[in-house]
Design a protein around this motif. Sequence first.
Motif, short mmCIF file in Angstrom:
data_model
loop_
_atom_site.label_atom_id
_atom_site.label_comp_id
_atom_site.label_asym_id
_atom_site.label_seq_id
_atom_site.Cartn_x
_atom_site.Cartn_y
_atom_site.Cartn_z
N VAL A 179 0.84 -1.20 0.00
CA VAL A 179 0.00 0.00 0.00
C VAL A 179 0.88 1.26 0.00
N ILE A 180 2.07 1.18 0.58
CA ILE A 180 3.00 2.32 0.48
C ILE A 180 3.40 2.52 -0.97
N ASP A 181 3.71 1.43 -1.67
CA ASP A 181 4.08 1.51 -3.07
C ASP A 181 2.94 2.11 -3.90
N LEU A 182 1.70 1.60 -3.71
CA LEU A 182 0.55 2.11 -4.44
C LEU A 182 0.29 3.58 -4.11
N TYR A 183 0.35 3.93 -2.85
CA TYR A 183 0.15 5.31 -2.38
C TYR A 183 1.12 6.26 -3.10
N ASN A 184 2.38 5.84 -3.20
CA ASN A 184 3.38 6.69 -3.84
C ASN A 184 3.12 6.89 -5.33
N ARG A 185 2.44 5.94 -5.96
CA ARG A 185 2.18 6.00 -7.40
C ARG A 185 0.85 6.68 -7.75
N THR A 186 -0.07 6.70 -6.81
CA THR A 186 -1.45 7.11 -7.10
C THR A 186 -1.68 8.60 -6.87
N ASP A 187 -2.33 9.23 -7.85
CA ASP A 187 -2.71 10.64 -7.71
C ASP A 187 -4.10 10.75 -7.09
N THR A 188 -4.34 11.86 -6.40
CA THR A 188 -5.69 12.17 -5.96
C THR A 188 -6.56 12.30 -7.21
#
Length: 195
Positions: A179-188
């Motif tokens: 989820v840290i990896d996804l969070y870093n890749r995902t835009d609002t």
Amino acid sequence: MRLSRLSLALAVMALLTACNFKGVPEPQVSARDTEYMALIPKAQEDLRYGRYLMDDPTGEAPGTIVVDTKERFLYYVMPNKKVIRYGVAVGDEAYGWTGVSRVARKAEWPDWNPPAEMKARWPHVKHTKGGPDNPLGARALYLYEGNKDTLYRIHGTNEPEKIGLGVSSGCIRMRNIDVIDLYNRTDTNAKVIVR
């Protein structure tokens, strides 16, 4: 003769798998991430639910998140017809949710405020500050339909042994490092499709 054919078949399968799946490096983590994650019990990792770069099976635009609740995978769509695939835990049959939403907000080690319906079902649940004891884990992506909070989240977990299962109340759980990896890749405002 039989053993050599089996060995050859296994070698060919390994080569084909290497062509279709590629591991994704660990994301950068903060000192707080390292400290908190060390306090969460470790789980035997099922390699099927690891984080892999692979060909895109979704056909969606880059930046889109697609959750396949039946297969228990989340796909983050990349350019060039690639995705990063993560293993997830999903809502059990009674609490499953599907639809299209967007990431309206992102939070690191968020507090957990269980909704009233959950408190009614399980009176023992209560507000929990962000940290290793919090069921939302390291990060949370808050899913909205338009401007309305769905009350569903894509979030980490303090129960990593449940990745690959249908156990949540509808949220999409991930290993904390994932989820840290996804969070870093995902835009609002990223589009999220839950199938």
